[in-house]
Structures are given as structure tokens and as C-alpha cells.
Design an enzyme around this catalytic site. Structure first.
Site, short mmCIF file in Angstrom:
data_model
loop_
_atom_site.label_atom_id
_atom_site.label_comp_id
_atom_site.label_asym_id
_atom_site.label_seq_id
_atom_site.Cartn_x
_atom_site.Cartn_y
_atom_site.Cartn_z
N ALA A 1 -57.71 3.36 -1.92
CA ALA A 1 -57.73 2.02 -2.51
C ALA A 1 -57.43 2.03 -4.00
CB ALA A 1 -59.09 1.35 -2.26
N GLU B 1 -69.63 14.39 -12.41
CA GLU B 1 -68.30 14.05 -12.93
C GLU B 1 -68.18 14.58 -14.35
OE1 GLU B 1 -65.80 12.60 -10.92
OE2 GLU B 1 -67.45 13.33 -9.69
N ALA C 1 4.91 9.92 7.33
CA ALA C 1 4.23 9.84 6.04
C ALA C 1 4.48 8.48 5.40
CB ALA C 1 4.72 10.95 5.12
N LEU D 1 -59.64 7.84 1.57
CA LEU D 1 -59.82 6.90 0.46
C LEU D 1 -58.48 6.67 -0.24
CD1 LEU D 1 -63.18 8.20 -1.05
CD2 LEU D 1 -62.79 6.59 0.83
N ARG E 1 -52.74 6.15 -14.00
CA ARG E 1 -51.95 7.07 -14.81
C ARG E 1 -50.56 7.36 -14.23
NH1 ARG E 1 -56.39 11.59 -15.34
NH2 ARG E 1 -57.30 10.39 -13.62
N ALA F 1 -2.99 13.97 4.73
CA ALA F 1 -3.71 13.77 3.46
C ALA F 1 -3.60 12.33 2.99
CB ALA F 1 -3.11 14.70 2.40
C1 UD1 Z 1 -62.96 12.29 -7.46
C2 UD1 Z 1 -64.38 12.87 -7.42
C3 UD1 Z 1 -64.41 14.15 -8.22
C4 UD1 Z 1 -63.40 15.13 -7.64
C5 UD1 Z 1 -62.01 14.50 -7.59
C6 UD1 Z 1 -61.07 15.40 -6.83
C7 UD1 Z 1 -65.89 10.95 -7.27
C8 UD1 Z 1 -66.85 10.10 -7.99
N1 UD1 Z 1 -65.30 11.91 -7.98
O1 UD1 Z 1 -62.65 11.99 -8.79
O2 UD1 Z 1 -65.71 14.72 -8.17
O3 UD1 Z 1 -63.38 16.32 -8.41
O4 UD1 Z 1 -62.04 13.24 -6.92
O5 UD1 Z 1 -59.76 14.94 -6.91
O6 UD1 Z 1 -65.70 10.77 -6.10
N2 UD1 Z 1 -60.83 5.40 -4.34
C9 UD1 Z 1 -61.04 4.30 -3.53
N3 UD1 Z 1 -61.87 3.33 -3.98
C10 UD1 Z 1 -62.51 3.39 -5.17
C11 UD1 Z 1 -62.28 4.53 -5.97
C12 UD1 Z 1 -61.44 5.52 -5.52
O7 UD1 Z 1 -60.50 4.21 -2.44
O8 UD1 Z 1 -63.26 2.46 -5.49
C13 UD1 Z 1 -59.95 6.46 -3.85
C14 UD1 Z 1 -58.72 6.71 -4.71
O9 UD1 Z 1 -57.63 5.95 -4.25
C15 UD1 Z 1 -58.47 8.21 -4.55
C16 UD1 Z 1 -59.82 8.77 -4.24
O10 UD1 Z 1 -60.66 7.67 -3.86
O11 UD1 Z 1 -57.60 8.49 -3.46
C17 UD1 Z 1 -60.43 9.46 -5.44
O12 UD1 Z 1 -60.48 8.55 -6.51
P1 UD1 Z 1 -60.10 8.99 -7.97
O13 UD1 Z 1 -60.24 7.82 -8.84
O14 UD1 Z 1 -58.83 9.73 -7.98
O15 UD1 Z 1 -61.32 9.98 -8.27
P2 UD1 Z 1 -61.34 11.18 -9.29
O16 UD1 Z 1 -61.65 10.65 -10.62
O17 UD1 Z 1 -60.13 11.99 -9.11
#
Ligand code: UD1
Ligand code: MG
Length: 508
Positions: free
Chosen positions: A14, A161, A429, A12, A19, A386
Site C-alpha cells: 500500500a 527501526e 526491377a 504489503l 523516494r 533489394a
Molecule cells: C520495514 C520494516 C523494517 C525492515 C524493512 C525491510 C516496519 C515498521 N519496518 O521498513 O524493520 O527492516 O521494512 O525492508 O515494518 N506498507 C503498507 N502500508 C503501510 C506502510 C507500509 O502496505 O501503512 C507496505 C509498503 O508498501 C512496503 C512495506 O509495507 O511494501 C514496507 O514498508 P516500508 O515503508 O518500505 O517500510 P521500511 O521503512 O522499509
């Protein structure tokens, strides 16, 4: 026909990573030689998945380009709007409609994950015949993470969450690492049932666990032994923390294989670097990219090597090198700059305040001081005086200079390329050499010196200089005047005198 039981990995990637406050998508931030995404793909690589699907969205073009570069075998799938991790996996699975068996899902922002941990998770999942298995960890500070909620018998009930959790649930320190194994058929079914009834109004992948548990499907928790592996990265402070952790891990691994790191805290080695036995790395040193440090070589203090190969027994001190090759037992620095295609053969020397680019320096040849060597070929056992400049650029084109073997060029020379100095030739030189010097010849190209006797007394009478001159001429009657201790280079009938410390200095 598609394969009956492909094993799928879904990464994942996307999310924007708000932050991070960056124009670069979060998963493309670098961490000791790979992007966050690159680290995750490396951890998943030993699974030898039939398909690896990467969900892209924010900065999709940049992420796709990076994938084409580092992992062309992966399949990017676009999630146009980031509607949650559950939604992301749903879209990913649309790209693999015939998938059966196990699918592994990994958040793109957990770069410290080890391949063995992912393999163990998959092993435990398949052995248990679970519908879903989550990698969990007990962490000192669970702030912001999903919590593992277990029933009184210790069975996983659901994942919640933080923002949706009760006060009691927030006290749980067992967290969801964001790495899972699922039975893909059952997962696909459950993803169709996800609600968006939560604080973020998103489809949470984690809700699949609650759905399975309440339907009596077997769900499992695999607890990571090293919780640091599960650390995610949400801002640049966390990224710096991960970098330190990875540094320590990489450094420890090298020390255990027989490399000395004199100050591991200030030694930063990319995961892509190779070091051989008995290499010694001194403090404040960064080794990057495809760099290699050969057996017994000494690198540091204060060295940065990028894509640079250092041969066995070589020394590189307080220097910066990019795309260079340092031969066995060669010596570089202090204060040298090696640029791309600087190639030093065995026992060559590049000394202090010397810059080398796109040049070969032959075995045993030396460029000891204050010199620019650009687009040159220097043979074996030659010595460059040099303060020499290889003048390689006419404003439009670059040209080469060739210096033969056993040549000795004088201090403060300009080699105006294209030009060639033959084997065994010398140059005087202060010469601007713009014509070839044949083998064994002395090239001299400078104005002849003349002395105007008594000039200071005539033009600067009464000054301290004039007074000193008077004392010297009175006291030194009978002594030889002129340069003493200089090295005489004979160029035919007339000796050409090089001042002490010029040609001479360059021989060491
Ligand atoms: C998520 C988990 C949380 C876990 C944490 C660990 C969920 C709902 N929560 O939270 O339980 O403790 O990771 O780090 O899954 N992403 C997508 N598409 C989206 C949303 C997110 O591709 O629509 C990807 C992000 O780029 C990221 C990953 O999914 O790489 C996790 O997303 P992030 O928003 O970081 O989730 P957390 O709030 O960290
Ligand atoms: Mg996260």
C-alpha cells in the site's frame, strides 16, 4: 464452512514509495520481466496458500488492475490511509476472519527473495512452534533498516527501526528483511495492542516481536544465507542495484544449464525467458517477456528480443524483434526489425535494413536487403529483390500481398496490395506491381528506357562529363555499349534487361 486451517500469505503493497519519485506505485516498477510485486508473489507461490491477501493503498486501482492481470487468485484489500505495516496487516486479517495456523507476511518491495527461503522460514517457524519468526540477514550496510536486537543469551528481544534506535542499536548489522511467519491467532491479538508511540507515529508490525518476547511467547529469528535476497528497494538507485544482482543470478543459472553468454555483464534476460541448450548469446543483448531461444541458436551482439521465439540453430544479429517467430536455422540481420506476427519459416532469411510485420516468409525464402514487408505471405524458396516495399495501406485499410513459391521478384519493386504473384513468377526491377502476376509469368511495370545519343556534348559541352564521354567514345570504338553482366529476364519475345547487381544481388 470455511477451511479449518487456511494458510494465509499477506503481501504489503500500500505504500507510495516516495523516494521513487514516480507516478507509478513502487511495487509496480518492473525488474527483468516482473514487477516488484510480481516477484514477491512468485516467491510466495510455492507455499500454495489458501488465500493471498495483498494490501493496496497508493495507486490502488493500478495495483488492483495489475493483480487481476498477473495473479487473479489474490485478494486485494484496501488500506485507505497508510498508518503503518502493523495497521496494514490488521486490515488484511479482517479479510480472513476464520484464519488459523500460519500466516506469512511479506513486504511488497523485496523482489530478490527466493521461494526456498520463504519455505525454509515457514518450516523453521512451524518446527519451533514459534508465535512469530522473522527473516533476518547480516548486511554490510544496514542504513535505514530495522535492527534485530538480541539479549545477552542471543534471544530476540525486539526489532527497532533505525529512527527509533539508540546509537548502540544502530551499530547492529543484523537487519529485519521484512518477511515473517506468525501464528495468526496470536498475531491478531497482538496487533490490537500496538501503539503509535514512535518517530513516525505509525503502527509497526515489528513491535509485535517485542510484545511477544516480553510476554514470554516464543519468537525466533531465521537468518538468510544470502543477504542479497533480503534487499529492499526504496529508490531508483537501489532498483538499478537489484536489477544487476538479479541479472547476475539469472545469467549464472542459464550458464549452468548449458547456455553460453559471451558477455554476461551486458546480457539482460528476463526471468520469464527460456533458453535451450547450446544457445549462444553475444554481448549487448536483451531478452524479454516470453522470448525463447532454441538449441544452438546464436543471438547477438546488439539484439533485443521481446516475446519472440527463435528456433534451433537460427541466427539473429544486431536486430530488434517484438512478437516475432524466427524458424529453425533462419537468419536475421544485421539491422533487421521484426514486428508483431512476423513469422519466418525454417531457413528463411531477413537481411539488412529489412522490416517485417504481420507476414509469413516461407521456408528457404529470402528478403536480403533494404525492404519493408507488411501484411504479406511469401511462399517457399522465393527471393525478394533489394529495396522492395510491400505497399499494404491505402490510407484506410490494410491489404495483403501474396507471393508464391520459387518466385523471384526484381529489385526496387512496389507490391500494391491486394496483389498476388504466382508460383515461379518473376517481376522486373523497378516495377510497381498492382496487378496479379500469374504463375510462371514475368511482371514488368515500368517506363521503357530511351537513350538520347550525344546529349551531354550538346547540352553540357565543355564539362568534365562531356570530356569523359568523348574519351570513352574515341577509345571504345568496336566495344559493345550498354549494360554488361546484367541478368536477362526473358518476358516473351523481347528480353528485358535488369541492371547488374539488382536481380542478381537478390539471389544470394
Ligand atoms: C520495514 C520494516 C523494517 C525492515 C524493512 C525491510 C516496519 C515498521 N519496518 O521498513 O524493520 O527492516 O521494512 O525492508 O515494518 N506498507 C503498507 N502500508 C503501510 C506502510 C507500509 O502496505 O501503512 C507496505 C509498503 O508498501 C512496503 C512495506 O509495507 O511494501 C514496507 O514498508 P516500508 O515503508 O518500505 O517500510 P521500511 O521503512 O522499509
Ligand atoms: Mg522498505
Amino acid at each position: 464452512m470455511s477451511q479449518p486451517h487456511p494458510r494465509i500469505v499477506v503481501v504489503l503493497a500500500a505504500g507510495e514509495g516516495k523516494r521513487m519519485k514516480s507516478a507509478l506505485p513502487k511495487v509496480l516498477h518492473p525488474l527483468l520481466g516482473r514487477t516488484l510485486l510480481g516477484h514477491v508473489l512468485t516467491a510466495a507461490a510455492p507455499l500454495r496458500a489458501d488465500r493471498t491477501v495483498v494490501v493496496v493503498g497508493h495507486g490502488a486501482d493500478q495495483v488492483r488492475a495489475h493483480l487481476a492481470d498477473v495473479a487473479p487468485e489474490t485478494t486485494p484489500v484496501l488500506q485507505a490511509r497508510q498508518l503503518g505495516t502493523g495497521h496494514a496487516v490488521r486490515i488484511a486479517l479482517e479479510a480472513v476472519p476464520d484464519a488459523a495456523g500460519t500466516v506469512v507476511v511479506i513486504n511488497g518491495d523485496v523482489p530478490l527473495l527466493r521461494p526456498e527461503t520463504v519455505a525454509d522460514l515457514v518450516g523453521a517457524h512451524e518446527e519451533a512452534g514459534a508465535a512469530a519468526t522473522v527473516l533476518a540477514a547480516e548486511v554490510p550496510d544496514p542504513t535505514g533498516l530495522g535492527r534485530i536486537v538480541r539479549d545477552s543469551a542471543g534471544r530476540l528481544e525486539r526489532i527497532v527501526e533505525e529512527r527509533d534506535a539508540t546509537v548502540g542499536e544502530r551499530a547492529v548489522r543484523e537487519i529485519n528483511a521484512g518477511i515473517y511467519a506468525f501464528d495468526v491467532v496470536r498475531l491478531r491479538d497482538a496487533l490490537g495492542k500496538l501503539s503509535t508511540d514512535n518517530d513516525q507515529g505509525e503502527e509497526y508490525l515489528t513491535d509485535v516481536f517485542g510484545l511477544f518476547a516480553s510476554a514470554g511467547e516464543p519468537v525466533a529469528v531465521h537468518v538468510a544465507t544470502d543477504h542479497t535476497e533480503t534487499l529492499g528497494c526504496n529508490d531508483r538507485v537501489e532498483l538499478a542495484g537489484l536489477r544487476r544482482l538479479l541479472r547476475d543470478r539469472v545469467n549464472e543459472d542459464w550458464m549452468r544449464t548449458g547456455v553460453s553468454l559471451l558477455d554476461p555483464e551486458t546480457t539482460w534476460i528476463d526471468v520469464t525467458v527460456t533458453l535451450e541448450r547450446d544457445a549462444v548469446v553475444d554481448q549487448n543483448t536483451q531478452l524479454k517477456g516470453a522470448s525463447v531461444v532454441g538449441a544452438g541458436a546464436l543471438v547477438g551482439p546488439d539484439v533485443t528480443l521481446e516475446d519472440t521465439v527463435v528456433g534451433a540453430g537460427a541466427t539473429v544479429v544486431r536486430s530488434h524483434a517484438v512478437g516475432a517467430e524466427v524458424g529453425p536455422r533462419a537468419s536475421v540481420g544485421p539491422y533487421a526489425y521484426l514486428r508483431p506476427a512476423a513469422r519466418l519459416a525454417e531457413k528463411a532469411k531477413v537481411g539488412t535494413f529489412v522490416e517485417v510485420k504481420n507476414s509469413e516468409i516461407g521456408a528457404g525464402s529470402k528478403v536480403p536487403h533494404l525492404t519493408y514487408v507488411g501484411d504479406a505471405t511469401i511462399g517457399e524458396q522465393s527471393n525478394i529483390g533489394a529495396a522492395t516495399v510491400f505497399v499494404n495501406y491505402d490510407g484506410v485499410n490494410k491489404h495483403r500481398t501474396v507471393i508464391g513459391s520459387h518466385a523471384r521478384t526484381g529489385a526496387d519493386n512496389m507490391f500494391v496490395a491486394p496483389v498476388e504473384v504466382g508460383d515461379g513468377a518473376y517481376t522486373a526491377a523497378g516495377s510497381v506491381i498492382d496487378k496479379d502476376v500469374p504463375p510462371g509469368a514475368l511482371g514488368v511495370a515500368r517506363a521503357r528506357q530511351r537513350n538520347i545519343e550525344g546529349w551531354v556534348e550538346m547540352r553540357r559541352g565543355g564539362t568534365a562529363a562531356a570530356e569523359a564521354a568523348r574519351r570513352a567514345t574515341e577509345g571504345a570504338s568496336g566495344q559493345e555499349s550498354g549494360a554488361r553482366g546484367g541478368e536477362a529476364i526473358h518476358g516473351g519475345a523481347e528480353p528485358v534487361r535488369a541492371a547488374a547487381g539488382e536481380v542478381d544481388t537478390a539471389t544470394e
